[in-house]
Scaffold this motif. Structure first.
Motif, PDB file in Angstrom:
ATOM      1  N   UNK A 114      -7.384   6.080   6.508  1.00 29.99           N
ATOM      2  CA  UNK A 114      -8.152   7.039   7.243  1.00 29.99           C
ATOM      3  C   UNK A 114      -9.072   6.484   8.619  1.00 29.99           C
ATOM      4  N   UNK A 115      -9.594   5.751   7.992  1.00 26.36           N
ATOM      5  CA  UNK A 115     -10.625   4.964   8.484  1.00 26.36           C
ATOM      6  C   UNK A 115      -9.593   3.768   9.394  1.00 26.36           C
ATOM      7  N   UNK A 116      -8.782   3.394   9.074  1.00 21.50           N
ATOM      8  CA  UNK A 116      -7.937   2.315   9.325  1.00 21.50           C
ATOM      9  C   UNK A 116      -6.568   3.295   9.933  1.00 21.50           C
ATOM     10  N   UNK A 117      -6.573   3.850  10.662  1.00 19.59           N
ATOM     11  CA  UNK A 117      -5.625   5.005  11.249  1.00 19.59           C
ATOM     12  C   UNK A 117      -4.094   4.008  10.912  1.00 19.59           C
ATOM     13  N   UNK A 118      -4.010   4.143   9.607  1.00 20.13           N
ATOM     14  CA  UNK A 118      -2.108   3.776   9.643  1.00 20.13           C
ATOM     15  C   UNK A 118      -1.403   4.789   9.258  1.00 20.13           C
ATOM     16  N   UNK A 119      -0.460   4.641   9.280  1.00 15.62           N
ATOM     17  CA  UNK A 119       0.841   5.459   9.575  1.00 15.62           C
ATOM     18  C   UNK A 119       1.406   5.361   8.466  1.00 15.62           C
ATOM     19  N   UNK A 120       2.452   5.600   7.636  1.00 18.47           N
ATOM     20  CA  UNK A 120       2.925   6.081   6.994  1.00 18.47           C
ATOM     21  C   UNK A 120       4.581   5.595   6.929  1.00 18.47           C
ATOM     22  N   UNK A 121       5.752   4.818   6.577  1.00 21.52           N
ATOM     23  CA  UNK A 121       6.464   3.880   7.176  1.00 21.52           C
ATOM     24  C   UNK A 121       7.440   5.224   6.996  1.00 21.52           C
ATOM     25  N   UNK A 122       8.281   5.093   7.706  1.00 20.69           N
ATOM     26  CA  UNK A 122       9.517   5.795   8.500  1.00 20.69           C
ATOM     27  C   UNK A 122      10.036   6.296   7.008  1.00 20.69           C
ATOM     28  N   UNK A 123      10.365   5.403   6.151  1.00 23.29           N
ATOM     29  CA  UNK A 123      11.139   6.102   4.834  1.00 23.29           C
ATOM     30  C   UNK A 123      10.646   6.705   4.972  1.00 23.29           C
ATOM     31  N   UNK A 124       9.050   6.844   3.612  1.00 22.71           N
ATOM     32  CA  UNK A 124       8.932   8.072   3.387  1.00 22.71           C
ATOM     33  C   UNK A 124       7.493   9.594   3.837  1.00 22.71           C
ATOM     34  N   UNK A 125       8.687   9.196   4.794  1.00 18.88           N
ATOM     35  CA  UNK A 125       7.397  10.171   5.456  1.00 18.88           C
ATOM     36  C   UNK A 125       8.362  11.257   4.818  1.00 18.88           C
ATOM     37  N   UNK A 165       0.961  -1.419   0.041  1.00 17.87           N
ATOM     38  CA  UNK A 165      -0.544   0.492  -0.140  1.00 17.87           C
ATOM     39  C   UNK A 165       0.949   1.099  -0.068  1.00 17.87           C
ATOM     40  N   UNK A 166       2.033   0.930   0.520  1.00 19.75           N
ATOM     41  CA  UNK A 166       2.773   2.796   0.436  1.00 19.75           C
ATOM     42  C   UNK A 166       3.281   3.132  -0.789  1.00 19.75           C
ATOM     43  N   UNK A 167       3.826   2.150  -1.595  1.00 24.16           N
ATOM     44  CA  UNK A 167       4.259   1.535  -2.724  1.00 24.16           C
ATOM     45  C   UNK A 167       3.854   2.513  -3.596  1.00 24.16           C
ATOM     46  N   UNK A 168       1.906   2.318  -3.459  1.00 25.81           N
ATOM     47  CA  UNK A 168       1.147   2.068  -4.555  1.00 25.81           C
ATOM     48  C   UNK A 168       0.898   3.983  -3.966  1.00 25.81           C
ATOM     49  N   UNK A 169       0.951   4.192  -2.801  1.00 23.65           N
ATOM     50  CA  UNK A 169       0.520   5.369  -2.573  1.00 23.65           C
ATOM     51  C   UNK A 169       1.213   6.136  -3.145  1.00 23.65           C
ATOM     52  N   UNK A 170       2.295   6.045  -2.930  1.00 24.48           N
ATOM     53  CA  UNK A 170       3.635   7.078  -3.862  1.00 24.48           C
ATOM     54  C   UNK A 170       3.173   7.223  -5.553  1.00 24.48           C
TER      55      UNK A 170
END
Length: 494
Positions: free
Chosen positions: A102-113, A79-84
């Motif tokens: 946002x509903x699942x309250x996920x956070x981004x991996x540190x390397x993508x911040x 999902x992080x890769x797809x977001x970019x």
């Protein structure tokens, strides 16, 4: 460097380069470079640049405290890769993706911040969603990059930033605090209002649109007396969105004095008697002389007053919204009144009036109102056949655009059936075949990628098998693939 640059531009054959302005160490080295002026000039420029870059004085800095921990679950790797990739493509799917993330309250991996903050800095679209995804660690990083200051969101009511910060920081504090504690933000602005600079007041008043409530009316009244026209105008706009505000009540009184109901045996009629001139009080409330080649200037007075008056006013004058819209009026006044009621419904976000106007004006309804109409009412309109024409023209797809997904199966089949009929007309050829090109339907095809239910994939596959026109066949296949891709991306978040 300026003397070297001048010599380079003029040419060493026309002027001799001067090295007097160079640091002593560079001048000494230049004297050993030989007799060729051009080579000496270039070497001197290279030496000076290296000297300047390598001669920076070392500085010290305090090591910042570590970024706070973020206990939220991390986005799945895929999902992080797809977001970019979605952000790079500015995909329309991002709206649905962020809702679920946002509903699942996920956070981004540190390397993508850092990369996500860079995107939020460049574009306002989805900025707040991105800032929520990067969370506290993103806020920590943004605070340490001067270029990212506008990305810092304050989640506490530290009034020191409001009282002593820069204008930009104060506006951001006001906006952030309005989201979590509107009363506290309002209280601070009320205390400092009289001492604020005029050029800052516009941004402060605009910030009050976040969490707007009747409690804001008192400050907005003060803003109506400000010296700056832009401050007064913004205050009038916000006051008109609060039906119980003093401004709205004054507008209601003006409407009652300019519009009356002439009751007859069979049908009542609205009679409008616009004023020849407006007084200072009306001008204070934002009513202006608006030149309009289509109407008399006095008509614009009435239009503005009705637009800002509370819609509940008409309940006591005539009845509910449908009765008001069905009341007879002079043909010259009808479009003016409908336009004013539309503006009022938008400002006050009144779903009842939005629906009544849709039933009265049909497909000529202002498309912005359709967002206020309940989705089941939009679906009923489309099922009735009255909205079918909308999908034939990208400029008239408002009803479909306002209907949230996933669409009901019967509406999905109806839209797909229209596409198939268009594809058949295209395949048959003839002088009007170009009117049924898939390119004419690009808007509805893109819309379907995000609004069709997942079950539509099989329907699209069968439509592709039946299609005789290659372009339409490709369109059906592409839309089916897009829906499958959407399903994959969204289910990754579950």
């Amino acid at each position: 460097m300026s003397s070297l640059l001048s010599a380079a531009l003029l040419g060493t054959s026309r002027t001799a380069p001067a090295f007097d302005s160079l640091p002593p160490e560079i001048r000494d080295a230049v004297g050993t470079l030989g007799d060729d002026p051009a080579r000496t000039l270039l070497a001197a420029a290279a030496l000076e640049r290296a000297y300047r870059r390598g001669g920076a004085v070392a500085v010290t800095a305090d090591v910042p405290p570590p970024a706070p921990e973020d206990p939220r679950p991390t986005l799945p790797q895929s999902s992080a890769a797809h977001l970019l990739s979605l952000l790079a493509a500015k995909a329309t799917l991002l709206d649905d993706w962020f809702v679920l993330a946002l509903e699942r309250d996920f956070r981004a991996p540190d390397h993508l911040v850092a990369e996500l903050l860079s995107h939020a800095h460049k574009s306002e679209q989805h900025r707040e969603s991105i800032l929520h995804i990067v969370g506290e660690r993103g806020r920590w990083l943004a605070a340490r990059n001067p270029e990212w200051k506008k990305l810092v969101r304050h989640k506490n009511s530290d009034v020191d930033l409001w009282r002593h910060g820069t204008p930009q920081e104060r506006v951001q504090w006001l906006r952030d605090t309005r989201r979590i504690d509107p009363a506290a933000a309002l209280s601070e602005l009320e205390q400092s209002w009289d001492s604020e600079r005029g050029e800052h007041k516009v941004a402060f008043v605009t910030a009050l649109s976040i969490g707007s409530s009747p409690a804001d009316a008192s400050l907005l009244e003060r803003a109506l007396d400000d010296k700056r026209k832009d401050v007064r105008r913004e205050a009038a706009v916000l006051s008109s969105r609060i039906p119980s505000s003093p401004l709205a009540e004054r507008m209601a009184q003006r409407v009652l004095s300019w519009v009356r109901v002439e009751r007859k045996l069979l049908r009542s009629k609205l009679v409008i008697q616009p004023p020849e001139e407006i007084d200072a009080s009306a001008r204070r409330d934002g009513i202006e002389d608006r030149p309009n080649p289509q109407t008399d200037y006095r008509v614009e007075y009435v239009r503005q007053a009705i637009s800002c008056a509370p819609l509940a006013l008409w309940d006591s004058v005539i009845g509910d919204s449908r009765k008001v819209l069905a009341t007879a009026v002079d043909p010259d006044w009808e479009p003016v009144l409908h336009d004013a009621w539309t503006s009022a419904a938008l400002a006050q976000r009144n779903s009842e009036w939005a629906l009544a106007i849709l039933h009265t004006r049909g497909l000529s309804t202002d498309r912005r109102l359709l967002r206020l109409v309940p989705s089941q009412e939009l679906a009923t309109l489309l099922r009735s056949g009255n909205g079918d024409a909308n999908v034939l023209n990208p400029d008239r797809a408002a009803v479909y655009e306002a209907l949230p997904g996933p669409w009901p199966e019967d509406i999905t089949r109806a839209v797909l059936g229209q596409w198939e009929r268009a594809g058949a007309r295209r395949a048959d050829g003839g002088s009007k075949a170009g009117e049924f090109s898939r390119h004419r339907y690009a808007a509805s095809l893109r819309l379907a990628e995000n609004r069709f239910p997942y079950t539509a994939v099989s329907l699209l596959d069968k439509a592709a098998e039946r299609a005789r026109d290659p372009d339409w066949q490709q369109a059906f296949v592409r839309t089916a693939h897009a829906i499958t891709y959407r399903r994959t991306l969204l289910e990754e978040l579950k």
